[in-house]
Design an enzyme around this catalytic site. Structure first.
Site, PDB file in Angstrom:
ATOM      1  N   ALA A 128       0.719  -1.133  -0.025  1.00  0.00           N
ATOM      2  CA  ALA A 128       0.024   0.006  -0.097  1.00  0.00           C
ATOM      3  C   ALA A 128       0.827   1.192   0.037  1.00  0.00           C
ATOM      4  O   ALA A 128       0.398   2.424  -0.064  1.00  0.00           O
ATOM      5  CB  ALA A 128      -0.901  -0.187   1.345  1.00  0.00           C
ATOM      6  N   GLY A 131       1.817   3.277  -5.996  1.00  0.00           N
ATOM      7  CA  GLY A 131       0.971   2.886  -7.070  1.00  0.00           C
ATOM      8  C   GLY A 131      -0.523   2.679  -6.708  1.00  0.00           C
ATOM      9  O   GLY A 131      -1.142   3.438  -5.990  1.00  0.00           O
ATOM     10  N   GLY A 133      -1.799   0.253  -4.797  1.00  0.00           N
ATOM     11  CA  GLY A 133      -1.939  -0.095  -3.617  1.00  0.00           C
ATOM     12  C   GLY A 133      -2.321   0.958  -2.866  1.00  0.00           C
ATOM     13  O   GLY A 133      -3.237   1.021  -1.742  1.00  0.00           O
ATOM     14  N   TYR A 304       6.174 -14.189 -13.957  1.00  0.00           N
ATOM     15  CA  TYR A 304       5.012 -13.370 -13.751  1.00  0.00           C
ATOM     16  C   TYR A 304       3.625 -13.852 -14.210  1.00  0.00           C
ATOM     17  O   TYR A 304       2.726 -13.854 -13.298  1.00  0.00           O
ATOM     18  CB  TYR A 304       5.160 -12.032 -14.207  1.00  0.00           C
ATOM     19  CG  TYR A 304       4.358 -11.096 -14.067  1.00  0.00           C
ATOM     20  CD1 TYR A 304       4.258 -10.269 -12.729  1.00  0.00           C
ATOM     21  CD2 TYR A 304       3.291 -10.537 -14.789  1.00  0.00           C
ATOM     22  CE1 TYR A 304       3.345  -9.433 -12.234  1.00  0.00           C
ATOM     23  CE2 TYR A 304       2.228  -9.428 -14.505  1.00  0.00           C
ATOM     24  CZ  TYR A 304       2.211  -8.987 -13.305  1.00  0.00           C
ATOM     25  OH  TYR A 304       1.449  -8.133 -12.890  1.00  0.00           O
TER      26      TYR A 304
END
Length: 422
Positions: A128, A131, A133, A304
């Site tokens: 958080a 970005g 978050g 990913y």
């Protein structure tokens, strides 16, 4: 006193002389001023509507001495006779999965939360400090929730906390350290959270020991991720991308499940990606070596993509086994190639993400689908599905494979047990 009317959902036009109102219980009814009659169904469409939940953040209902009900907006210093929840009235539906799209890829997190009061809600957001978050945590905090910023970088998290407090001084924010590259750190985070106490809302001014109770957990937002890493092993002898993006979030959820059940209805929101479609993981090849490959079998994009498929599979299986206990789970794609710190690990990715920046979502738009899945009233009782641009979206065929989801769950449990029991 202002008699201004809050704009309501105007998709259905009213005939002349009709007015929409709502009871204190949230049932919408319609008044015909010409005939001086009322009815529960819309005079044109025949639909029934309800308003759900709390008044918007900062609003208060008052009953005057003559019995008149009015609504006070303390933030904007306005008063109205119209229930502000009418602006967000919903059709009565036969199935919880019968919902229409209200937002899209251009919607922002704060737009999604308009009219909501999250006071009393406890929310953990991983990653958080920056970005998507950060914008997710900011949106929740701006609407009254107590938000826990679960981050590895404490300095960055404190800067993010100060930024939100500057905008909303009364925001309820906490910072707690978690390193998703360490199963030990994940376990310590869960223990630290469970050991914290909070004061019952009716006793906050008293603050005596007898009113301390274990804090709840209403929303667990699994947002943190890494991308584009060179081959790296964690202290748990696992490939970094797989552990950070999937396994540690899986472990964190398992550790907090009892608290989520006690706080039900609760939700686990898993931030995945459309990249989950580009991997060959199947029931035939899934194994520990496939999930956490050796250096010779490693490619950053492949790792990913695989981790993002794991996110969707985990979310759907979690919902399958926990929905009846009051814990729902949804997964989502926040947006394509947004200019976040996710691309920080290689100059080529940073350049590519920078070049496409004018054509991608803002961070607040990227957080919108997370916030929508977490709080939209039409998604109450809904779980096990995947969203993109605040809209239900079919995931890949592999993501819908229940057998593959079960195998991933079993292997993930074994990988954790093998390491925490060493």
């Amino acid at each position: 006193m202002s008699a201004s009317i809050v704009d309501t959902d105007s998709d259905d036009e009213f005939p002349a002389g009709w007015e929409e109102r709502v009871t204190l219980e949230g049932k919408v009814f319609y008044v015909n001023h010409e005939t001086k009659t009322t009815q529960w169904t819309h005079p044109t469409t025949g639909k029934k509507k309800i308003v759900k939940g709390e008044l918007p953040y900062g609003w208060e209902r008052k009953i005057l001495e003559d019995g008149t009900v009015c609504y006070i907006d303390h933030i904007n210093q306005k008063t109205t006779y119209t229930d502000p929840r009418l602006a967000f009235a919903e059709e009565v539906k036969d199935s919880p999965y019968d919902f229409r799209q209200r937002f899209d890829g251009n919607s922002r997190a704060l737009q999604v939360l308009q009219g909501r009061d999250l006071t009393g809600k406890y929310i953990i957001v991983t990653g958080a400090n920056s970005g998507i978050g950060f914008e997710t945590a900011r949106a929740f905090a701006m609407h009254g929730a107590r938000v826990i910023l679960a981050c590895r970088n404490m300095k960055s998290a404190e800067e993010s906390r100060r930024k939100i407090l500057k905008e909303r001084p009364e925001a309820k924010l906490e910072i707690m350290e978690i390193d998703l590259a360490s199963l030990k750190s994940v376990h310590q985070f869960s223990e630290n959270y469970k050991q914290k106490k909070w004061y019952d809302k009716y006793s906050e001014t008293v603050k005596t020991e007898h009113c301390l109770v274990l804090r709840p957990l209403h929303l667990l937002i699994l947002n943190a991720a890494v991308f584009g890493l060179p081959y790296t092993k964690t202290e748990d002898d696992l490939e970094m991308t797989f552990q950070v993006n999937h396994l540690s979030h899986f472990y964190l959820t398992k550790l907090l499940l009892d608290l989520l059940v006690k706080s039900s209805p609760s939700k686990v929101i898993v931030v995945s990606s459309e990249s989950h479609r580009f991997t060959d993981l199947s029931c035939d090849n899934i194994c520990e070596e496939k999930l956490s490959p050796s250096p010779k079998n490693y490619q950053d994009m492949r790792a990913y993509n695989l981790s993002k498929l794991c996110n969707v599979l985990f979310s759907s299986h979690l919902d399958k086994i926990m929905h009846n206990k009051g814990v729902a789970s949804l997964s989502l794609h926040p947006g394509n190639m947004m200019y976040t710190s996710l691309a920080r690990n290689w100059w080529l990715y940073r350049m590519l993400f920078f070049l496409v920046r004018p054509f991608t979502k803002s961070m607040e738009q990227g957080a919108a689908t997370t916030v929508y899945c977490a709080t939209a009233s039409e998604l109450d009782g809904v779980g096990g599905i995947y969203f993109n641009n605040c809209c239900r979206c079919p995931p890949s065929s592999a993501a819908e494979d229940s057998e593959l989801a079960q195998k991933l769950w079993d292997i993930s449990e074994k990988m954790i047990l093998d390491r925490v029991n060493r």
